[in-house]
Design a protein around this motif. Sequence first.
Motif, PDB file in Angstrom:
ATOM      1  N   GLU A 117      39.088  43.536  51.737  1.00  0.00           N
ATOM      2  CA  GLU A 117      37.830  42.811  51.547  1.00  0.00           C
ATOM      3  C   GLU A 117      37.752  42.095  50.198  1.00  0.00           C
ATOM      4  N   ASP A 118      36.925  41.046  50.172  1.00  0.00           N
ATOM      5  CA  ASP A 118      36.624  40.331  48.935  1.00  0.00           C
ATOM      6  C   ASP A 118      35.373  40.929  48.290  1.00  0.00           C
ATOM      7  N   ILE A 119      35.248  40.742  46.982  1.00  0.00           N
ATOM      8  CA  ILE A 119      34.060  41.219  46.264  1.00  0.00           C
ATOM      9  C   ILE A 119      33.892  40.380  45.002  1.00  0.00           C
ATOM     10  N   TYR A 120      32.678  40.277  44.526  1.00  0.00           N
ATOM     11  CA  TYR A 120      32.429  39.646  43.231  1.00  0.00           C
ATOM     12  C   TYR A 120      32.328  40.751  42.172  1.00  0.00           C
ATOM     13  N   ILE A 121      32.989  40.534  41.048  1.00  0.00           N
ATOM     14  CA  ILE A 121      32.951  41.473  39.922  1.00  0.00           C
ATOM     15  C   ILE A 121      32.338  40.732  38.742  1.00  0.00           C
ATOM     16  N   ALA A 122      31.322  41.357  38.118  1.00  0.00           N
ATOM     17  CA  ALA A 122      30.595  40.655  37.064  1.00  0.00           C
ATOM     18  C   ALA A 122      30.399  41.503  35.820  1.00  0.00           C
ATOM     19  N   THR A 123      30.310  40.823  34.690  1.00  0.00           N
ATOM     20  CA  THR A 123      29.843  41.404  33.434  1.00  0.00           C
ATOM     21  C   THR A 123      28.540  40.681  33.091  1.00  0.00           C
ATOM     22  N   GLU A 124      27.998  40.922  31.902  1.00  0.00           N
ATOM     23  CA  GLU A 124      26.765  40.245  31.513  1.00  0.00           C
ATOM     24  C   GLU A 124      26.980  38.743  31.334  1.00  0.00           C
ATOM     25  N   ASP A 125      28.210  38.343  31.062  1.00  0.00           N
ATOM     26  CA  ASP A 125      28.471  36.948  30.709  1.00  0.00           C
ATOM     27  C   ASP A 125      29.138  36.114  31.798  1.00  0.00           C
ATOM     28  N   THR A 126      29.850  36.750  32.704  1.00  0.00           N
ATOM     29  CA  THR A 126      30.606  35.953  33.666  1.00  0.00           C
ATOM     30  C   THR A 126      30.862  36.742  34.952  1.00  0.00           C
ATOM     31  N   MET A 127      31.481  36.068  35.920  1.00  0.00           N
ATOM     32  CA  MET A 127      31.726  36.687  37.224  1.00  0.00           C
ATOM     33  C   MET A 127      32.985  36.099  37.832  1.00  0.00           C
ATOM     34  N   ILE A 128      33.710  36.915  38.579  1.00  0.00           N
ATOM     35  CA  ILE A 128      34.884  36.446  39.314  1.00  0.00           C
ATOM     36  C   ILE A 128      34.765  36.864  40.773  1.00  0.00           C
ATOM     37  N   LYS A 129      35.462  36.154  41.631  1.00  0.00           N
ATOM     38  CA  LYS A 129      35.593  36.577  43.018  1.00  0.00           C
ATOM     39  C   LYS A 129      36.970  37.199  43.174  1.00  0.00           C
ATOM     40  N   ALA A 130      37.005  38.489  43.428  1.00  0.00           N
ATOM     41  CA  ALA A 130      38.269  39.205  43.599  1.00  0.00           C
ATOM     42  C   ALA A 130      38.601  39.225  45.090  1.00  0.00           C
ATOM     43  N   GLU A 131      39.463  38.296  45.505  1.00  0.00           N
ATOM     44  CA  GLU A 131      39.802  38.180  46.919  1.00  0.00           C
ATOM     45  C   GLU A 131      40.822  39.230  47.328  1.00  0.00           C
ATOM     46  N   GLN A 132      40.634  39.772  48.539  1.00  0.00           N
ATOM     47  CA  GLN A 132      41.515  40.804  49.087  1.00  0.00           C
ATOM     48  C   GLN A 132      41.785  41.886  48.038  1.00  0.00           C
ATOM     49  N   SER A 133      40.717  42.536  47.620  1.00  0.00           N
ATOM     50  CA  SER A 133      40.826  43.526  46.544  1.00  0.00           C
ATOM     51  C   SER A 133      40.208  44.876  46.869  1.00  0.00           C
ATOM     52  N   VAL A 134      39.332  44.933  47.877  1.00  0.00           N
ATOM     53  CA  VAL A 134      38.543  46.150  48.099  1.00  0.00           C
ATOM     54  C   VAL A 134      39.140  47.028  49.199  1.00  0.00           C
ATOM     55  N   ILE A 135      39.358  48.298  48.853  1.00  0.00           N
ATOM     56  CA  ILE A 135      39.833  49.281  49.834  1.00  0.00           C
ATOM     57  C   ILE A 135      39.052  50.584  49.690  1.00  0.00           C
ATOM     58  N   VAL A 136      39.114  51.392  50.731  1.00  0.00           N
ATOM     59  CA  VAL A 136      38.740  52.810  50.637  1.00  0.00           C
ATOM     60  C   VAL A 136      40.063  53.554  50.490  1.00  0.00           C
ATOM     61  N   ALA A 137      40.220  54.259  49.391  1.00  0.00           N
ATOM     62  CA  ALA A 137      41.513  54.885  49.100  1.00  0.00           C
ATOM     63  C   ALA A 137      41.842  55.979  50.118  1.00  0.00           C
ATOM     64  N   LYS A 138      43.040  55.923  50.647  1.00  0.00           N
ATOM     65  CA  LYS A 138      43.529  56.946  51.573  1.00  0.00           C
ATOM     66  C   LYS A 138      43.758  58.251  50.810  1.00  0.00           C
ATOM     67  N   ARG A 139      43.383  59.351  51.417  1.00  0.00           N
ATOM     68  CA  ARG A 139      43.613  60.660  50.786  1.00  0.00           C
ATOM     69  C   ARG A 139      45.090  60.826  50.460  1.00  0.00           C
ATOM     70  N   HIS A 140      45.372  61.395  49.292  1.00  0.00           N
ATOM     71  CA  HIS A 140      46.770  61.529  48.893  1.00  0.00           C
ATOM     72  C   HIS A 140      46.946  62.675  47.900  1.00  0.00           C
ATOM     73  N   ILE A 141      48.187  63.101  47.747  1.00  0.00           N
ATOM     74  CA  ILE A 141      48.538  64.170  46.812  1.00  0.00           C
ATOM     75  C   ILE A 141      49.581  63.646  45.837  1.00  0.00           C
ATOM     76  N   HIS A 142      49.327  63.840  44.539  1.00  0.00           N
ATOM     77  CA  HIS A 142      50.314  63.540  43.510  1.00  0.00           C
ATOM     78  C   HIS A 142      51.112  64.812  43.208  1.00  0.00           C
ATOM     79  N   MET A 143      52.414  64.697  43.111  1.00  0.00           N
ATOM     80  CA  MET A 143      53.220  65.851  42.702  1.00  0.00           C
ATOM     81  C   MET A 143      54.573  65.375  42.178  1.00  0.00           C
TER      82      MET A 143
END
Length: 208
Positions: A117-143
């Motif tokens: 998914e796309d999303i807009y990311i903003a600070t107080e001064d500016t904004m960007i469109k982050a294309e193909q950036s949004v996910i729900v992280a798959k459960r995982h194990i680090h080892m």
Amino acid sequence: MDESFVKEIVKKVVDNISEEKTIPIETSGRHVHLSEKDMEILFGRAYKMTKKKELSQPGQFQYEERVRLIGPKGVIDRVAILGPARSKTQVEVSKTDARVLGVNPPVRESGDLNGSEDIYIATEDTMIKAEQSVIVAKRHIHMNREDAKKFNVADKQTVKVKINSDRPVIFEDITVRVNDNYNLSMHIDFDEANATGCKKDAKGEIIL
């Protein structure tokens, strides 16, 4: 030898063996990994990001700075930024967050962003469109490799894990990630943690 004393020793040995086979559960909240380019646009080329704290995985950390996520239906403020910078901006949210924003991100492993998914990311001064950036992280194990040997699993293997909590649940389709730079932990999001009643020191057991 006193029978109760023997039983106590046996119990401690069994408890220690069981503890060695458990995995710490960590709850991962919504956050953003920014590319260097997007970081410069949002905060300025000369801006120096401020490191707030180290995370459990070596080399990973959180910045003091926060951003706003803007979707078609809603906004989420004060979203954490994790470092170091990546080659491509990635936004990780829960399914509940996604409904607030009005987006429908896929459940993916980190870095797998094609068609996301796309999303807009903003600070107080500016904004960007982050294309193909949004996910729900798959459960995982680090080892690391020693952990993988102990648990008899391999990199990219899919396992089940029983969460030992107030509301025990067995999660399926969990990806094992093996790297000698990793510390042992399983990552789930707040939706999953709330569903299981996970607390700070929750542990899980791999079920093959």
